[in-house]
Motif scaffolding. Sequence first.
Motif, PDB file in Angstrom:
ATOM      1  N   ALA C 105       0.829  -1.200   0.000  1.00 59.55           N
ATOM      2  CA  ALA C 105       0.000   0.000   0.000  1.00 59.55           C
ATOM      3  C   ALA C 105       0.867   1.255   0.000  1.00 59.55           C
ATOM      4  O   ALA C 105       0.491   2.281  -0.551  1.00 59.55           O
ATOM      5  CB  ALA C 105      -0.926   0.016   1.206  1.00 59.55           C
ATOM      6  N   SER C 106       2.037   1.156   0.632  1.00 55.53           N
ATOM      7  CA  SER C 106       2.907   2.328   0.672  1.00 55.53           C
ATOM      8  C   SER C 106       3.724   2.459  -0.610  1.00 55.53           C
ATOM      9  O   SER C 106       4.491   3.394  -0.762  1.00 55.53           O
ATOM     10  CB  SER C 106       3.824   2.260   1.887  1.00 55.53           C
ATOM     11  OG  SER C 106       4.682   1.157   1.752  1.00 55.53           O
ATOM     12  N   SER C 108       2.071   1.465  -3.806  1.00 58.11           N
ATOM     13  CA  SER C 108       1.157   1.574  -4.935  1.00 58.11           C
ATOM     14  C   SER C 108      -0.056   2.392  -4.541  1.00 58.11           C
ATOM     15  O   SER C 108      -0.406   2.479  -3.372  1.00 58.11           O
ATOM     16  CB  SER C 108       0.760   0.176  -5.398  1.00 58.11           C
ATOM     17  OG  SER C 108      -0.622   0.104  -5.638  1.00 58.11           O
ATOM     18  N   GLY C 109      -0.695   2.996  -5.533  1.00 59.11           N
ATOM     19  CA  GLY C 109      -1.809   3.879  -5.242  1.00 59.11           C
ATOM     20  C   GLY C 109      -3.146   3.310  -5.626  1.00 59.11           C
ATOM     21  O   GLY C 109      -4.154   4.000  -5.570  1.00 59.11           O
ATOM     22  N   ALA C 147      -4.511   0.142   0.177  1.00 66.33           N
ATOM     23  CA  ALA C 147      -3.683   0.883  -0.787  1.00 66.33           C
ATOM     24  C   ALA C 147      -4.161   2.311  -1.045  1.00 66.33           C
ATOM     25  O   ALA C 147      -3.341   3.233  -1.104  1.00 66.33           O
ATOM     26  CB  ALA C 147      -3.576   0.103  -2.094  1.00 66.33           C
ATOM     27  N   ILE C 150      -3.310   4.548   2.447  1.00 65.07           N
ATOM     28  CA  ILE C 150      -1.897   4.866   2.715  1.00 65.07           C
ATOM     29  C   ILE C 150      -1.310   5.496   1.444  1.00 65.07           C
ATOM     30  O   ILE C 150      -1.527   4.999   0.352  1.00 65.07           O
ATOM     31  CB  ILE C 150      -1.127   3.584   3.101  1.00 65.07           C
ATOM     32  CG1 ILE C 150      -1.588   3.112   4.490  1.00 65.07           C
ATOM     33  CG2 ILE C 150       0.368   3.826   3.086  1.00 65.07           C
ATOM     34  CD1 ILE C 150      -0.807   1.932   5.020  1.00 65.07           C
ATOM     35  N   PRO C 151      -0.560   6.587   1.566  1.00 70.97           N
ATOM     36  CA  PRO C 151       0.023   7.202   0.361  1.00 70.97           C
ATOM     37  C   PRO C 151       1.114   6.312  -0.238  1.00 70.97           C
ATOM     38  O   PRO C 151       1.747   5.574   0.510  1.00 70.97           O
ATOM     39  CB  PRO C 151       0.634   8.493   0.900  1.00 70.97           C
ATOM     40  CG  PRO C 151       0.906   8.217   2.339  1.00 70.97           C
ATOM     41  CD  PRO C 151      -0.179   7.279   2.789  1.00 70.97           C
ATOM     42  N   PRO C 152       1.340   6.397  -1.538  1.00 71.76           N
ATOM     43  CA  PRO C 152       0.632   7.186  -2.543  1.00 71.76           C
ATOM     44  C   PRO C 152      -0.743   6.614  -2.842  1.00 71.76           C
ATOM     45  O   PRO C 152      -0.941   5.419  -2.646  1.00 71.76           O
ATOM     46  CB  PRO C 152       1.527   7.065  -3.776  1.00 71.76           C
ATOM     47  CG  PRO C 152       2.201   5.752  -3.624  1.00 71.76           C
ATOM     48  CD  PRO C 152       2.422   5.583  -2.145  1.00 71.76           C
ATOM     49  N   SER C 153      -1.647   7.472  -3.290  1.00 76.50           N
ATOM     50  CA  SER C 153      -3.006   7.022  -3.505  1.00 76.50           C
ATOM     51  C   SER C 153      -3.636   7.749  -4.679  1.00 76.50           C
ATOM     52  O   SER C 153      -3.699   8.971  -4.691  1.00 76.50           O
ATOM     53  CB  SER C 153      -3.811   7.275  -2.233  1.00 76.50           C
ATOM     54  OG  SER C 153      -5.174   7.385  -2.527  1.00 76.50           O
TER      55      SER C 153
END
Lengths: 312, 160, 425
Positions: C105-106, C108-109, C147, C150-153
Amino acid sequence: ELRPRVIRFGYGLAEDSNQGRAVRFFAEELLRLSAGQLKVRSFGGASLGADIQMQNALIGGAQEMMVGSTATLVGIVKVFGLYDLPFLFNDVHEADAVLDGPFGQKLLTLLPAHGLIGLTYWENGFRDLTNTRRPITRLEDLAGVKLRVMQNPLYIDVFDAFGAHAVPLPFSELFTALETGTVDGQENPLTTIQSDKFYEVQRYLSLTHHVYSPWILLASGPWWNGLSAEEQALIRQAAAAARDFERADTRRQAAQALAFLEAQGMQVNRLPVAEIERMRERAQPASERFAAEIGPQWLSELQAAISQARQH
Amino acid sequence: MRTKSLQRWCEGLMAFALAAMVLLVFGNVVLRYAFGTGLAAAEELSRLLFVWLVFLGALLALRENAHLGFDLLQARLSPAARRRCAVLAHLLMLYVLWLFAAGSWTQLRIGLDVRSPVLGYPLALLALAGLLCATGMAWLLLRRLWGLLRSADTTREPPA
Amino acid sequence: MSLALFLGVLLAAMALGMPVAFALLLAAVALMAQLDFFDAQLVAQNMIAGADSFPLMAVPFFLLAGELMNAGGLARRIVALAVACVGHIRGGLGFVTIAAAVVLASLSGSALADTAMLAALLVPMMRTHGYPPAPAAGLVAAGGIIAPVIPPSMPLIILGVSTHLSISQLFLAGLAPGLLMGLALVLCWRWLARDLPVAPLPRTPSRQRLRMLADAAWALALPVIILGGLRGGVFTPTEAAVIAAVYALAVSLLVYRELNPAQLYGVFVRAAKTTALVMFLCAAAQVSSYMITLAELPQQLGDNLAPLLASPRLLMTAIVLLLLAVGMVMDLTPTILILAPVLLPLAQRAGIDPVYFGVMFVLVGSIGLITPPVGTVLNVAAGVARVSLSDTVRGVAPFLLAYGVVLALLVAFPQLITTPARWLH
Ligand code: NA
Ligand code: NA
C-alpha cells in the motif's frame, strides 16, 4: 431596446478578492443602469474554468463575460505580450494613462476580429519579489536565488540574466514549493502575496515593481453582436464605473497588504532608483529579443505613449 | 484485420506518449536539482501528450468494452428487454457523442487561432484529440447499433 | 429540483447499461438543458480541460510504478520477506498477507493493482498450506483496500484535484488511518485463526531473513523516498509519482533484472490503458461538475441537510452512511468525482477539517470496493484467486465488521487522523 438577459461572468480569484468585489460592483451597477433587465451571474474561483478555457468559451459564445490576465490573450493577439515587458511603467499613473489612452484602446480594437470584445483594463498590480535567502537590495543579491516565475520564456530569460535560477512552476503548486523549499522565492502583486499566505513561508519582501500586470474585462464577440446598441452602451458604462472602483479598491488593498505583511514579520525593503535602472539595463537584451518577435513598430508606439504619459 | 493493426498503432502511440511524459517531467526534476533551472515547455508538452493518451485510450477502451459500468439490472432482464435497453442506451450515447464532436469541432476552429503560451502550438491540437475520440466512438457505436437492430429480426442473442 | 433531475438521469442511464462516464455526460446535458445554457462547446471544452491537468498526471505515473513493481519482481520480494518474518506464527500466512498489503500500500496507489498482486501471490500459497479459500480471498480483498488510504493514492489525488485540497497534506494524513486498518485486520485475523486447521510454517533462520531483507531493501526504499520527498518538499506529488516510476524501472532493469524490453512495452501499454479509463471518467466528471456549479447544487443539498450542520460528528455520521450506501453499488472514482465536490463545502460549513473529510471520504469509499453487490476489488480477488464470488463475500464479512469499528472510532475521534497528520506536516 432592453431585453431581460442573464450574463454568465467568470473570474479566477476568490469571491472575497479585489477581483470578486469589482465583479460584484459591476453586476450591481449594470442591474441598476438597466432597471433590472441585465442580470450578471458571477462565478469566482475559476469555477467556469481557467482563464484560457473561459476565453475560448467567450469566442465560441458559450459564456458571455470574464475578467482575466492580458497574458492569456497573447496566444491570440501577440501584441498583448508587450504588457509583460519588465520595468515598463514607473507608477500606476503611467499605466492608467497608457492603458486608457490611444495605445491601450488601439490594442482592444484588434480583438473583435478574433471573436472577443475588450471593454476595459483593470489592475492586478505591480509585481514584487519575496524570498527566504536575503533582502534583494541590489542586482547582485539575486545571484543563485531559486525563483519561481510564470510559465513564459521572457521571465525565464530576464531572471536568468539577473543571475537568479528561474524555475517555471504552475501557480497551483507554488505555495507547497515555497513551504518546502523547492524554490527560494517568487514574484507576485502584494495582494496575492497576502491572499495566498506567502508571508507564512517567505521572509524578505523587496518592492522591485518589476512588472505591471493588468487585467482585462472581456465580452463574447458573437454574444455582443446580438445586443442592441443601448444594451452595449449600458454594459460599457458599467464596465467603466467598475474599472474606477476596482483600481481604487486594489490600490487601497495593496497599501493595506503592505502594512499587513510587515505586521506579519516580513522584512520589507525598497530599492534605490539607480538599482532599478541597473536591473532594467540587465533585462534589456531579453526584452528586446521578445519585443522584436512582436514587432518593432508596436514597441516604439508603446514607448512613445509612455514618454507622453511621463511628460504630464 | 485492419482494425487490429489500427489498435496496435494506438497502443504504440499511447505507450510512446506515456514514456515521453515520464522523460519530460522527470527531466524537469533533474534539471531543477542539478542545474537550478527548468524547461518551461516540459509541462505544456507533457499535458498535450496526456490529453492525446487519454482520448485515444478511451476510444480503444470502448472497442474493448472496458469502460466502467453496471450490468446488475441488465442481467436480470429478458433478452428482448435487454436488447431494447441496449438500443436506447446506444442512441443516448450517440447523442452525447454528437454534442462532444460538434463542440470539439467549434473549439478546433477557435483553437486554430489560439496558441499555447510557451511552445506556441495551436490549441486546436487539444480539440482535435476530442474530435477524433468522439467520431471514432460514434462510428463504433453505430456499427454495434446496426448489429443490435439486425439481430432484432431474428431470435439470435444480441452481440455482447 | 436540479438535484433530482441530475441524480435521476444519472441513475437511469447507469441502469440502462451505459458506462458511468457516458451516464455522467448525459446527466450533465440534462442539467444544461434545464438551466437554459445549452451549448455543445461546454461539453467538449470541459471534457478536454478535465484531461488537461498537471496534478492528475500523477495517475499514469503511479499506475506505471505499480505495473513495474509487479512485473519487475519488487512485489514478489516483499511477499517473500513477509513470509520469512511472520510465516511461522499461528495462522502465519494471514499475517503475511496483512504485512504485505500494508507495505505494498505504501508503494502503490491503486486497490485493484494491490489486490491482484496479493491474490496472485498469496492465495495459492495459503491453499497449498490448507487454509480454507473463503477467508483467504476475503483477507486479500480487505488488505487490498488499504492501498488507497496509505500514500501514494490515486483516489486521494483525484479527490485533491476535484476539491482543490492539498494532495501532499492528504497523503500525509492518510498514513495513520491506513495503519489502523492494518491493525484492525491483524486483530480480526488473530481471532479467526484460533480454530483454523493449519500448521504454521517452519521458522526461517535469521541469516536467511537478513539476506531476504537485503534483497527486498531496494523495494522497501521506495516508500521512504516518496514520503520523505513529499515531507521534505523535495518534490510535488506529480513529481513523486514520476520518481516512483523511474525508480521502479531502474530497480527492475538494473538491480533485479527481471524485465525484458518486450515486457517493458507491455507494462507501458497496460499503464496507459488504465490511465485512459480513469481519466476519461475524470473528463466526463469535469463536464458534470461545471453544470453542478452553474446549477448551485451544493447549496440546494446544504439547504436540505441544514439540521445536520449543527454537529460535525452528526454530519460526518450521515456522510459515512451515505457513502457506505453509495459504495454498495458504485465504484470509488466516480463516487469521488460526483460527491466530493458537493459534500466538502457542507462539511466545511459544519466545521469539519477538510483534510480529515478527504481521508475519511476515500476510506469509506474504499470499503465500498469490498461490499456486495458491486465491489470491483471483490471481483478481482475472486477472479485472480479463483475463488467463487459468494465465498469471497462470505470471507470478507468479518473484516468488514472490523472496518466498521475503525470507522466508528474515526468518526468519534477525528484526532486519530488530524493529530498524526500535524506531526508529519
Ligand atoms: Na497507497
Ligand atoms: Na460495493
